[in-house]
Design an enzyme around this catalytic site. Sequence first.
Site, short mmCIF file in Angstrom:
data_model
loop_
_atom_site.label_atom_id
_atom_site.label_comp_id
_atom_site.label_asym_id
_atom_site.label_seq_id
_atom_site.Cartn_x
_atom_site.Cartn_y
_atom_site.Cartn_z
N ASN A 1 3.70 -1.92 -4.62
CA ASN A 1 3.86 -1.19 -3.37
C ASN A 1 5.08 -1.73 -2.64
OD1 ASN A 1 1.58 0.38 -3.71
ND2 ASN A 1 0.28 -0.91 -2.46
N ARG B 1 -1.06 2.34 -8.25
CA ARG B 1 -0.63 1.22 -9.08
C ARG B 1 -1.56 1.02 -10.28
NH1 ARG B 1 -0.37 -3.70 -5.33
NH2 ARG B 1 -2.21 -2.64 -4.59
#
Length: 92
Positions: free
Chosen positions: A38, A20
Amino acid sequence: MSDITRELRITGRVQGVAYRAWTRSRAEALGLTGFVQNESDGSVTAVVHGPKDRVEALITECHSGPGAAAVRDVRVTDASAPDLATFEIRRG
């Protein structure tokens, strides 16, 4: 060139490897907006908005990801533009 928005669903070893943060860093460098998060199934979802060539450049990079990642697949679909002025990490 007109802007486009794409949703990416990235699978493989993509959680716990800074995927990320890496995606946000690359998106910011390309001047894109959107978010990355996520998912409970172990995948990562990103919604990316900006000029077509820059969005496509990020999609290409997402097939590799950061060094510790092992990307199996990146599925790309059209999406609605997020109402964001930056690229953010969301807690999924």
